[in-house]
Write a protein that holds these residues in place. Structure first.
Motif, PDB file in Angstrom:
ATOM      1  N   UNK A 306       1.376 -20.406  -8.475  1.00  0.00           N
ATOM      2  CA  UNK A 306       0.202 -20.091  -9.275  1.00  0.00           C
ATOM      3  C   UNK A 306      -1.057 -20.595  -8.591  1.00  0.00           C
ATOM      4  N   UNK A 307      -2.179 -20.027  -9.005  1.00  0.00           N
ATOM      5  CA  UNK A 307      -3.450 -20.387  -8.392  1.00  0.00           C
ATOM      6  C   UNK A 307      -3.794 -21.854  -8.653  1.00  0.00           C
ATOM      7  N   UNK A 308      -3.331 -22.389  -9.796  1.00  0.00           N
ATOM      8  CA  UNK A 308      -3.572 -23.800 -10.086  1.00  0.00           C
ATOM      9  C   UNK A 308      -2.910 -24.705  -9.063  1.00  0.00           C
ATOM     10  N   UNK A 309      -1.718 -24.328  -8.617  1.00  0.00           N
ATOM     11  CA  UNK A 309      -1.024 -25.112  -7.604  1.00  0.00           C
ATOM     12  C   UNK A 309      -1.784 -25.089  -6.285  1.00  0.00           C
ATOM     13  N   UNK A 310      -2.325 -23.925  -5.937  1.00  0.00           N
ATOM     14  CA  UNK A 310      -3.053 -23.808  -4.678  1.00  0.00           C
ATOM     15  C   UNK A 310      -4.354 -24.607  -4.705  1.00  0.00           C
ATOM     16  N   UNK A 311      -5.121 -24.470  -5.806  1.00  0.00           N
ATOM     17  CA  UNK A 311      -6.386 -25.208  -5.916  1.00  0.00           C
ATOM     18  C   UNK A 311      -6.138 -26.707  -5.957  1.00  0.00           C
ATOM     19  N   UNK A 312      -5.133 -27.110  -6.714  1.00  0.00           N
ATOM     20  CA  UNK A 312      -4.817 -28.536  -6.786  1.00  0.00           C
ATOM     21  C   UNK A 312      -4.398 -29.108  -5.454  1.00  0.00           C
ATOM     22  N   UNK A 313      -3.633 -28.338  -4.686  1.00  0.00           N
ATOM     23  CA  UNK A 313      -3.203 -28.792  -3.364  1.00  0.00           C
ATOM     24  C   UNK A 313      -4.399 -28.986  -2.439  1.00  0.00           C
ATOM     25  N   UNK A 314      -5.387 -28.089  -2.531  1.00  0.00           N
ATOM     26  CA  UNK A 314      -6.590 -28.224  -1.707  1.00  0.00           C
ATOM     27  C   UNK A 314      -7.344 -29.496  -2.075  1.00  0.00           C
ATOM     28  N   UNK A 315      -7.453 -29.786  -3.369  1.00  0.00           N
ATOM     29  CA  UNK A 315      -8.146 -30.995  -3.815  1.00  0.00           C
ATOM     30  C   UNK A 315      -7.418 -32.241  -3.316  1.00  0.00           C
ATOM     31  N   UNK A 316      -6.090 -32.221  -3.364  1.00  0.00           N
ATOM     32  CA  UNK A 316      -5.307 -33.362  -2.894  1.00  0.00           C
ATOM     33  C   UNK A 316      -5.527 -33.589  -1.402  1.00  0.00           C
ATOM     34  N   UNK A 317      -5.519 -32.505  -0.632  1.00  0.00           N
ATOM     35  CA  UNK A 317      -5.735 -32.630   0.810  1.00  0.00           C
ATOM     36  C   UNK A 317      -7.115 -33.202   1.103  1.00  0.00           C
ATOM     37  N   UNK A 318      -8.123 -32.762   0.360  1.00  0.00           N
ATOM     38  CA  UNK A 318      -9.472 -33.297   0.539  1.00  0.00           C
ATOM     39  C   UNK A 318      -9.503 -34.799   0.221  1.00  0.00           C
ATOM     40  N   UNK A 319      -8.781 -35.184  -0.825  1.00  0.00           N
ATOM     41  CA  UNK A 319      -8.710 -36.604  -1.153  1.00  0.00           C
ATOM     42  C   UNK A 319      -8.054 -37.419  -0.059  1.00  0.00           C
ATOM     43  N   UNK A 320      -7.005 -36.848   0.540  1.00  0.00           N
ATOM     44  CA  UNK A 320      -6.328 -37.550   1.632  1.00  0.00           C
ATOM     45  C   UNK A 320      -7.231 -37.721   2.846  1.00  0.00           C
TER      46      UNK A 320
END
Length: 361
Positions: A306-320
């Motif tokens: 789902x698009x929520x999984x994709x957007x959330x993954x991008x936010x996590x990567x930015x946090x890392x």
């Protein structure tokens, strides 16, 4: 070049740790859904893990001068660490049994926040709010947690379908993932308690490694004490003799995976990474568990992306990236000062976790 490669090892190690943890949640729930007793499963997992590590103290102790003495004070700390670890282990098993791996991975996102707060309280992490590196680590922590919760709580429209037919893959095991009959309130409370206890164990491991930096020995004694704790609890609570009989089914697979991969491999590797980076750094990898759990569900359970999984993954990567940037800035300042460093998460002045020694294994 060699130093850069060695510096990337904890990063790769923690990726493997979180992947093993996410897989363990799914395997555990499958086994408990098949009817295995959770108390005997914990006992068998701890017993097999400690048996696997049994040769380590014998081998390391024979290396003359390579191993510091195991004092009563250190053994007492290891005992308390094992008690915290066992309580965390049982909270996780009971929480997963009451809810699902989805909620489990969501609650694991609390670990970075808990660890960061505990590290500040115990003065293991020095925070200079005016420093760009500290600000980056704080913003990265918050972004990673928010991104992981976004993956869990917001789905949105599906953008990619799994190549596996859901009817064939999910018919037996998927219903437990979103069972409406699960006690989500109790499960959430237990899983939040597990997250706090894991954070507390990270801090405890850091203190023990200061006095006794022998990772494999520590892990053996921790698992040995946990085996005794789980054995005592199992003998008190489990009355049916058939609950102790192992069969060649999902329960046996779960025990082998949990003992060897999620137990010996994951715990030992995470402690090794903690020894070189500190508790705050390794806790920052927990939000990746949500991403990995979603990926495992997509590949093996036929779930949709789902698009929520994709957007959330991008936010996590930015946090890392923000956290890793803050870490690199702290290390640059450490090198410039010509010393070993400031906080536990990046140095070894107060707690010498980064000092390479002959007994570091």
């Amino acid at each position: 070049m060699e130093g850069r490669a060695r510096g990337s090892l904890p990063f790769v190690g923690m990726i493997m740790v979180v992947l093993a943890q996410a897989g363990n949640m799914v395997v555990m729930k499958m086994a408990m859904s098949d009817g295995i007793n959770k108390y005997t499963m914990v006992f068998y997992c701890n017993a097999l893990s400690s048996l696997f590590l049994l040769p380590c103290p014998l081998i390391i102790s024979r290396r003359s001068g390579s191993c510091p003495p195991l004092t009563f004070s250190v053994l007492r700390k290891i005992f308390l660490l094992a008690l915290v670890g066992f309580t965390s282990q049982m909270s996780g098993y009971l929480g997963i049994d009451c809810s699902s791996p989805v909620l489990g991975t969501a609650m694991m996102n609390l670990i970075p926040a808990f660890t960061f707060v505990l590290a500040i309280i115990s003065r293991m992490e020095k925070v200079n709010w005016k420093s760009s590196s500290s600000q980056a680590k704080l913003v990265g922590t918050i972004a990673s947690i928010l991104g992981a919760f976004l993956v869990t709580l917001y789905k949105g429209p599906s953008i990619l379908h799994s190549p596996f037919p859901p009817a064939a893959v999910q018919a037996r095991h998927l219903p437990f993932l979103f069972s409406g009959q699960s006690n989500w309130i109790l499960g959430g409370f237990l899983l939040a308690a597990e997250a706090f206890l894991i954070s507390l164990s990270y801090i405890g491991q850091a203190f023990i490694l200061k006095d006794y930096p022998v990772v494999l020995n520590i892990m053996f004694y921790v698992l040995f004490f946990q085996t005794n704790f789980s054995g005592l609890l199992s003998f008190i609570t489990v009355r049916e003799p058939q609950s102790w009989i192992l069969k060649v089914d999902m329960g046996l697979i779960a025990i082998l995976y949990s003992a060897l991969v999620a137990g010996v491999f994951r715990v030992t590797l995470s402690t090794w990474c903690l020894k070189r980076t500190g508790p705050v750094y390794i806790s920052m990898f927990q939000p990746l568990g949500t991403v990995f759990a979603g990926g495992l569900g997509f590949i093996f359970l036929g779930e949709k992306l789902h698009i929520g999984s994709l957007v959330g993954a991008v936010v996590i990567v930015m946090g890392f990236y923000a956290v890793l940037w803050g870490k690199s800035k702290e290390e640059e300042k450490t090198v410039e000062r010509g010393g070993v460093g400031g906080s536990l998460a990046s140095s070894a002045d107060e707690i010498p976790l980064l000092q390479d020694k002959a007994w570091s294994v």
